[in-house]
Design an enzyme around this catalytic site. Structure first.
Site, PDB file in Angstrom:
ATOM      1  N   SER A  21       0.818  -1.203   0.000  1.00  0.00           N
ATOM      2  CA  SER A  21       0.000   0.000   0.000  1.00  0.00           C
ATOM      3  C   SER A  21       0.860   1.264   0.000  1.00  0.00           C
ATOM      4  O   SER A  21       1.691   1.424  -0.889  1.00  0.00           O
ATOM      5  CB  SER A  21      -0.955  -0.061   1.185  1.00  0.00           C
ATOM      6  OG  SER A  21      -2.069   0.719   0.897  1.00  0.00           O
ATOM      7  N   HIS A  78      -7.679  -5.800   0.982  1.00  0.00           N
ATOM      8  CA  HIS A  78      -6.414  -5.067   0.989  1.00  0.00           C
ATOM      9  C   HIS A  78      -5.554  -5.503   2.175  1.00  0.00           C
ATOM     10  O   HIS A  78      -5.875  -5.196   3.323  1.00  0.00           O
ATOM     11  CB  HIS A  78      -6.799  -3.582   1.109  1.00  0.00           C
ATOM     12  CG  HIS A  78      -5.672  -2.628   1.058  1.00  0.00           C
ATOM     13  ND1 HIS A  78      -4.887  -2.452  -0.063  1.00  0.00           N
ATOM     14  CD2 HIS A  78      -5.192  -1.767   1.986  1.00  0.00           C
ATOM     15  CE1 HIS A  78      -3.983  -1.517   0.175  1.00  0.00           C
ATOM     16  NE2 HIS A  78      -4.143  -1.091   1.423  1.00  0.00           N
TER      17      HIS A  78
HETATM   18  C1  GTR Z   1      -5.325   4.425   1.999  1.00  0.00           C
HETATM   19  C2  GTR Z   1      -4.765   5.244   0.882  1.00  0.00           C
HETATM   20  C3  GTR Z   1      -4.096   4.346  -0.106  1.00  0.00           C
HETATM   21  C4  GTR Z   1      -3.203   3.326   0.568  1.00  0.00           C
HETATM   22  C5  GTR Z   1      -3.712   2.839   1.916  1.00  0.00           C
HETATM   23  C6  GTR Z   1      -2.699   2.130   2.815  1.00  0.00           C
HETATM   24  O1  GTR Z   1      -6.057   5.135   2.889  1.00  0.00           O
HETATM   25  O2  GTR Z   1      -5.806   5.945   0.287  1.00  0.00           O
HETATM   26  O3  GTR Z   1      -3.411   5.097  -1.085  1.00  0.00           O
HETATM   27  O4  GTR Z   1      -1.919   3.794   0.649  1.00  0.00           O
HETATM   28  O5  GTR Z   1      -4.242   3.853   2.660  1.00  0.00           O
HETATM   29  O6  GTR Z   1      -1.558   2.537   2.933  1.00  0.00           O
HETATM   30  O7  GTR Z   1      -3.119   1.152   3.428  1.00  0.00           O
END
Ligand code: GTR
Length: 409
Positions: A248, A390
Site C-alpha cells: 500500500s 487489501h
Molecule cells: C489508503 C490510501 C491508499 C493506501 C492505503 C494504505 O487510505 O488511500 O493510497 O496507501 O491507505 O496505505 O493502506
C-alpha cells in the site's frame, strides 16, 4: 526546471478493456454505495493517452539501451522528482550503525537475529532507524534478503517473535533460505501532516520548501536506502540481492526506493494503488485529487497541480515501473481492493515492458489480466491478483519468494 512531455501515445490496451479478470459486481456496488464520488465502473474510465515511455521530451525516439540509460531514464526520474515524489535535499548528515542486539539462536536456532540502530545526525539533531534482520543459519553463504518497509503497527515486525504477523512472515521466509529485514517507516518520518517539522524533514530541510521538496513517501524511500547502506556491510547478506517490499503506502514507497536507488536488486509492490503501480489517468478508485487531499504530506506540493488534472501529468505510473527495469519487478493486487485499481496496476506493468525489452530483459505478460490467485511471471516481471481484501498475506509472500527463487538465486 519544469519539463513538459509533449509526446503522448495511446495505451496499448483500451482503457475499457474487459479482458481477463473482472471485478465483482457486488464489490463494485458496495464500494460505490460507500463513496459515490469514486468511480469503480470500467465503462466510466475516461479515454486517455499515456506519455510515450520511449520518446524523449524533445521528441527523440529512444531506440537503444544506451540512450535509455544515459538520457531517458534520468529524464523520467527527474520528472517524478519534480512533479510527484519530490527531491531529497542536499543537506549533509552523518550516518552510523550499531548492532544493539545479536542472537545467533533465534527462531529455535534456525536464524540469526541482528537489531541495528542506524543513527542519522546533523549538528543539532539526530534520529534512529531501528532495523531488524534475520538470516538463516542453514547456510554459511551470504543470502538474498527481503527488506520490508513497515507502514503498520510495530507488532507486525516483532523481532522477539512473540507476536507473529503474516505481514512479515519471518519463520516462513527463513525456512526458504532467505534473510528478512524490516524497519518502521515512522522512525524516518511520522505519517502525519505537521508541515514537515518532525522526522527527517525537520532535520534535513532548508527553511524554504520549494514545490519539489520531498514528501513523506520520498522520506520513507530514503530510509529504505539507509537500511541498504547497512545491509551491504553485513557479512551474512548478499548486498547485490536485496529486494525491497512494501504494501500500500509502503508499496508506493518501495517503487520509489527502487527508482531512486539502483542497489535494490528487486522491487515488490503489493497493492500500491494510486501513485504506486496504478495508472493515474484511469481515475479509477483513488485519484490524485483524493490522495493529495487526504494525505497532503505524502508527495511534493507540485503534485497538487494535477488534482482533477491527470492528463497534464508529464508522467504516468508505467514510467515509474520502467525506472526499475531491467531489475525484477513484482506487482501484486487484491480483488476486493478496487480502491487501488488492480486493472490499472496491470496495465501499468504491461506498458512498462517496453523498457524491459529495450534493455534486453525480455519479459512478456499477456494482454488479458490473469484470473484470481494465478501468478504470472515471465522474464523479469511478475503479477498476481489474490482474492480478498487489501492486505499483505503469507500467500502473497509465497508468490514473491517463488519469483525470487527464479530471479535472485
Ligand atoms: C489508503 C490510501 C491508499 C493506501 C492505503 C494504505 O487510505 O488511500 O493510497 O496507501 O491507505 O496505505 O493502506
Amino acid at each position: 526546471m519544469t519539463l513538459i512531455a509533449t509526446n503522448f501515445i495511446s495505451a496499448d490496451l483500451p482503457a475499457q478493456t474487459n479482458e481477463g479478470w473482472q471485478a465483482s459486481k457486488e464489490v463494485i456496488e458496495t464500494l460505490t454505495e460507500k463513496r459515490s464520488d469514486i468511480n469503480y465502473y470500467e465503462e466510466k474510465v475516461p479515454a486517455y493517452k499515456l506519455p510515450d515511455l520511449l520518446m524523449m521530451t524533445d521528441g527523440r525516439k529512444v531506440t537503444t539501451s544506451r540512450l535509455w540509460n544515459t538520457e531517458r531514464r534520468p529524464e523520467i526520474l527527474e520528472l517524478f522528482r519534480e512533479n510527484v515524489f519530490g527531491r531529497v535535499p542536499e543537506s549533509s548528515y552523518k550516518e552510523s550503525f550499531k548492532v544493539v542486539n545479536l542472537d545467533r539462536k533465534a527462531i529455535g536456532g534456525s536464524a540469526t537475529l541482528k537489531q541495528i540502530d542506524i543513527t542519522i545526525s546533523t549538528e543539532s539533531k539526530s534520529l534512529v532507524i531501528h532495523l531488524s534482520l534475520f538470516t538463516p543459519n542453514s547456510t554459511k553463504k551470504q543470502v538474498p534478503v527481503f527488506l520490508l518497509i513497515n507502514n503498520r503497527g510495530l507488532e507486525n515486525i516483532d523481532p522477539s517473535r512473540k507476536g507473529k504477523s503474516e505481514f512479515w512472515p519471518v519463520e516462513e521466509v527463513i525456512a526458504r533460505g532467505y534473510g528478512i529485514a524490516a524497519f518502521y517507516n515512522a522512525d524516518v518520518d511520522p505519517d502525519n501532516f505537521d508541515n514537515f517539522r518532525n522526522g527527517i524533514h525537520g532535520m534535513l530541510d532548508k527553511n524554504l520548501r520549494p514545490g519539489d521538496a520531498w514528501g513523506t513517501i520520498a522520506a520513507w524511500a530514503w530510509g529504505a536506502s539507509r537500511c541498504m547502506d547497512y545491509l551491504v556491510t553485513d557479512k551474512d547478506v548478499d548486498g547485490n540481492k536485496v529486494a525491497v517490499v512494501g504494501h500500500s503506502r509502503g508499496g508506493k514507497t518501495a517503487l520509489w526506493a527502487g527508482a531512486e536507488d539502483a542497489r535494490f536488486a528487486m522491487v515488490i509492490s503489493n497493492e500500491s494503488g494510486c501513485t504506486g503501480a496504478a495508472l493515474a489517468r484511469r481515475r479509477y478508485g483513488e485519484t490524485v485529487d483524493v490522495i493529495n487531499t487526504n494525505f497532503p504530506h505524502w508527495f511534493c506540493s507540485n503534485y497538487k497541480k494535477y488534482n482533477k488534472n491527470e492528463d497534464a501529468l508529464p508522467v504516468d505510473m508505467h514510467m515509474l515501473l520502467a525506472l526499475i527495469a531491467p531489475r525484477p519487478l513484482y506487482v501484486a493486487c487484491a480483488d476486493e481492493d478496487l480502491w487501488g485499481d488492480p486493472r490499472g496496476s496491470y496495465l501499468s506493468l504491461y506498458n512498462s515492458l517496453q523498457a524491459y525489452k529495450l534493455l534486453g530483459a525480455d519479459s512478456d505478460i499477456p494482454k488479458a489480466m490473469p484470473p484470481l490467485n494465478k501468478q504470472i511471471s515471465n522474464g523479469k516481471v511478475a503479477f498476481h491478483i489474490r482474492d480478498g481484501v487489501h492486505n499483505l498475506l503469507l500467500r502473497d509472500w509465497n508468490w514473491f519468494i517463488d519469483f525470487a527463487d527464479a530471479n535472485l538465486r
